[in-house]
Design a protein around this motif. Structure first.
Motif, mmCIF file in Angstrom:
data_model
loop_
_atom_site.group_PDB
_atom_site.id
_atom_site.type_symbol
_atom_site.label_atom_id
_atom_site.label_comp_id
_atom_site.label_asym_id
_atom_site.label_seq_id
_atom_site.Cartn_x
_atom_site.Cartn_y
_atom_site.Cartn_z
ATOM 1 N N ALA A 61 0.832 -1.203 0.000
ATOM 2 C CA ALA A 61 0.000 0.000 0.000
ATOM 3 C C ALA A 61 0.870 1.259 0.000
ATOM 4 C CB ALA A 61 -0.933 -0.001 1.206
ATOM 5 N N GLY A 62 1.959 1.215 0.752
ATOM 6 C CA GLY A 62 2.865 2.362 0.761
ATOM 7 C C GLY A 62 3.501 2.598 -0.588
ATOM 8 N N ALA A 63 3.949 1.514 -1.237
ATOM 9 C CA ALA A 63 4.539 1.637 -2.573
ATOM 10 C C ALA A 63 3.522 2.174 -3.567
ATOM 11 C CB ALA A 63 5.069 0.275 -3.030
ATOM 12 N N TYR A 64 2.288 1.694 -3.465
ATOM 13 C CA TYR A 64 1.214 2.157 -4.363
ATOM 14 C C TYR A 64 0.969 3.647 -4.179
ATOM 15 C CZ TYR A 64 -3.480 2.471 -6.398
ATOM 16 O OH TYR A 64 -4.573 2.850 -7.147
ATOM 17 N N SER A 65 0.861 4.081 -2.924
ATOM 18 C CA SER A 65 0.551 5.493 -2.647
ATOM 19 C C SER A 65 1.685 6.417 -3.073
ATOM 20 C CB SER A 65 0.265 5.672 -1.152
ATOM 21 O OG SER A 65 -0.816 4.866 -0.744
ATOM 22 N N GLU A 140 4.536 -3.722 -19.019
ATOM 23 C CA GLU A 140 5.212 -2.537 -18.518
ATOM 24 C C GLU A 140 4.873 -2.328 -17.041
ATOM 25 O OE1 GLU A 140 7.456 -0.760 -19.958
ATOM 26 O OE2 GLU A 140 7.360 -1.890 -21.837
ATOM 27 N N THR A 141 5.643 -2.978 -16.177
ATOM 28 C CA THR A 141 5.435 -2.830 -14.738
ATOM 29 C C THR A 141 6.293 -1.680 -14.221
ATOM 30 O OG1 THR A 141 5.141 -5.218 -14.579
ATOM 31 C CG2 THR A 141 5.484 -4.033 -12.529
ATOM 32 N N ALA A 142 5.691 -0.818 -13.434
ATOM 33 C CA ALA A 142 6.413 0.349 -12.918
ATOM 34 C C ALA A 142 7.549 -0.093 -12.010
ATOM 35 C CB ALA A 142 5.452 1.266 -12.170
ATOM 36 N N ARG A 143 8.781 0.229 -12.399
ATOM 37 C CA ARG A 143 9.931 -0.193 -11.612
ATOM 38 C C ARG A 143 9.991 0.497 -10.265
ATOM 39 N NH1 ARG A 143 14.245 0.675 -16.337
ATOM 40 N NH2 ARG A 143 12.706 2.300 -16.760
ATOM 41 N N GLY A 144 9.520 1.748 -10.203
ATOM 42 C CA GLY A 144 9.504 2.451 -8.925
ATOM 43 C C GLY A 144 8.591 1.790 -7.910
ATOM 44 N N TYR A 145 7.477 1.253 -8.408
ATOM 45 C CA TYR A 145 6.519 0.557 -7.537
ATOM 46 C C TYR A 145 7.153 -0.691 -6.925
ATOM 47 C CZ TYR A 145 2.416 -2.384 -6.531
ATOM 48 O OH TYR A 145 1.497 -3.217 -5.950
ATOM 49 N N VAL A 146 7.779 -1.504 -7.779
ATOM 50 C CA VAL A 146 8.456 -2.711 -7.305
ATOM 51 C C VAL A 146 9.656 -2.345 -6.447
ATOM 52 C CG1 VAL A 146 9.705 -4.783 -8.024
ATOM 53 C CG2 VAL A 146 7.671 -4.059 -9.281
ATOM 54 N N GLY A 147 10.376 -1.292 -6.857
ATOM 55 C CA GLY A 147 11.578 -0.871 -6.134
ATOM 56 C C GLY A 147 11.299 -0.377 -4.735
ATOM 57 N N ILE A 148 10.057 0.033 -4.467
ATOM 58 C CA ILE A 148 9.681 0.460 -3.108
ATOM 59 C C ILE A 148 9.100 -0.709 -2.319
ATOM 60 C CG2 ILE A 148 8.154 1.952 -1.768
ATOM 61 C CD1 ILE A 148 8.325 3.977 -4.066
#
Length: 511
Positions: A61-65, A140-148
């Protein structure tokens, strides 16, 4: 499997209750059916499931937000799917991966690195699969989302497991939340295993009784450790009766057990039917896991123990680690070094730095550096205080040594007097982690086996530092040093350094 077994037990209950089944087993079976059995394993696993779910939801949830806010989507195979749905799927899959990797098994909780390794493996495998899936299907998966999500979730899971481990350790020090063990083997092996497990309560094993098949005279030998000997007959039925009498959760089989292999196999089947654990405790001591390799040969689980060695590449890695970390610590603690130097200088007469002859790698002598914590003529006054020695045999220690200065007492309590040893590390005469650097007179008193301590460089800290320091007996000090020599690893060095910080701040065993 537990549910299937309970259904089978329920079906057999009328027959069981009318047979000669012991009363303790009757109570256990009834407890399963009416739900009164409250095992710490079940409660702990349930707590872990809830905690894992909370941490995973928090991380995802934090990564999503942080990455998307409240309105975002991703295109998967031409369909527009919300990242919110992806987050829910990721959370559920992550939680299930932790279950599939058996991260909540009672035997790995509270002691050892296996619990942390499994949590990390399950998490990394999941995100590795996501990366492969995204690459193969060109998603196309958001790398920032996974990276968090990955580092936040992994760190959170490991931290939560550590906190729960501390809570579990407190209970185990009081004798709760432990597996009750019936020890099976020869008298001397059973005695050694009981003593070892009793001294390591955080591991979660509580020896409650002994069974020594074929050793009818073992009762007197086990009196010293306070374990009742429940029998000597080498039969499966007699051992099962001893399990019922001791109400053991598991059976630990150690060396000297005089049972035929067929009897052992039958015993294993009976224990599985009763949901009682079976533990094999070979007569190998102070051997770390990486040196043990299993091989299956004709149904026999052979154990190979590799010879300890520090290869050239490992020596280079250890030396590089020492140089980089010691140089960094010297820079970091330079203000502390300056302040302590002034305090020592103005507190008493004598040099600021105390140089003492010590024995290092392969018997080579070197000058170990320390901030002076005693009066200048402390070495010449050693004989005067020989009667006050409170050391552990070979080592000379006095808890309230009259030769220690006012500032010296404070420096010793928090190991600040040892900071100059970082220069020894930088120049190569010592290592950050290793056995305690001995005095020449101590080496002269060594038995043959103890000389193995000199196969690696002495350390500023080591297992002796994080396991009791001056409170250790000579035998325990030697055992810890030899264990380090036999099972060295860079990861182990890093762990000891982290544990050293806690030991120093607690000032336990420092004098």
């Amino acid at each position: 499997m537990p549910l299937i077994r309970n259904i089978r037990v329920a079906a057999q209950l009328p027959c069981i209750l009318t047979s000669g089944t012991p009363k303790t087993e009757h109570n256990y079976l009834l407890g399963i059916l009416v739900g009164t059995v409250s095992d710490w394993r079940v409660r702990t696993a349930r707590t872990l499931r809830v905690v894992d779910a909370f941490v995973i939801v928090w991380a995802v949830a934090g990564a999503y937000s942080i990455r998307f806010g409240l309105d975002s989507s991703v295109t998967v195979a031409g369909l527009d799917s919300s990242y919110l749905l992806l987050s829910i799927l990721l959370s559920v899959t992550w939680w299930l991966m932790l279950e599939a990797w058996s991260t909540r098994q009672s035997r790995i909780l509270g002691s050892g690195p296996d619990e942390y390794k499994r949590v990390a493996a399950a998490s990394l495998w999941l995100f590795g699969f996501i990366a492969i899936f995204s690459y193969v299907f060109r998603v196309e998966t958001a790398r920032g989302y996974v990276g968090i999500a990955l580092p936040a979730g992994l760190i959170g899971l490991l931290l939560a497991r550590w906190l729960l481990r501390q809570h579990l350790s407190v209970h185990r020090q009081r004798g709760r939340r432990m597996s009750r063990l019936l020890l099976l083997g020869g008298p001397s092996s059973v005695s050694h295993l009981a003593t070892t497990l009793s001294s390591e309560k955080h591991a979660g094993y509580l020896p409650v009784a002994a069974y020594t098949p074929g050793h009818a005279s073992s009762a007197e030998e086990l009196d010293s450790i306070g374990l009742p000997v429940l029998g000597h007959e080498p039969t499966t039925v007699a051992i099962l009766n001893a399990i019922d009498r001791s109400e053991a959760d598991a059976v630990a089989i150690t060396a000297g057990v005089l049972l035929h292999p067929k009897t052992l196999r039958q015993l294993g089947w009976k224990l599985a039917d009763r949901n009682v654990g079976l533990i094999m405790a070979p007569a190998l001591t102070d051997i770390a896991g990486p040196r043990i390799h299993k091989q299956q040969v004709a149904g026999l689980p052979l154990m190979h123990v590799t010879t300890p060695s520090l290869e050239a590449g490992q020596r280079v890695a250890k030396r590089l680690f020492d140089v980089v970390v010691s140089a960094g610590l010297l820079v970091l603690f330079s203000p502390v070094l300056a302040v302590v130097s002034l305090l020592v200088k103005f507190d008493s007469t004598g040099p600021v730095i105390f140089r003492q002859d010590r024995v290092g790698f392969e018997g080579a002598h070197f000058k170990m550096l320390k901030f002076r914590s005693m009066v200048a003529d402390a070495e010449t006054r050693l004989a005067e205080h020989a009667a006050l020695n409170e050391g552990n045999g070979v080592l000379f220690k006095i808890k309230n040594d009259p030769r220690i200065t006012r500032v010296g007492g404070f420096l010793r309590r928090y190991s600040l007097d040892e900071l100059p040893q970082l220069f020894n590390v930088l120049t190569g005469s010592m290592s950050l982690v290793g056995p305690r650097p001995p005095l020449p007179r101590e080496v002269d008193a060594y038995e043959d086996d103890v000389h193995r301590r000199l196969l690696v460089k002495p350390g500023v800290t080591g297992l002796w530092q994080v396991s009791g320091r001056s409170n250790l007996s000579w035998e325990d000090s030697v055992r810890l040093d030899l264990y380090y020599v036999e099972n060295w690893s860079l990861a182990g060095d890093f762990t000891i350094l982290l544990r050293t910080a806690r030991a120093v701040l607690g000032s336990h065993g420092a004098y």
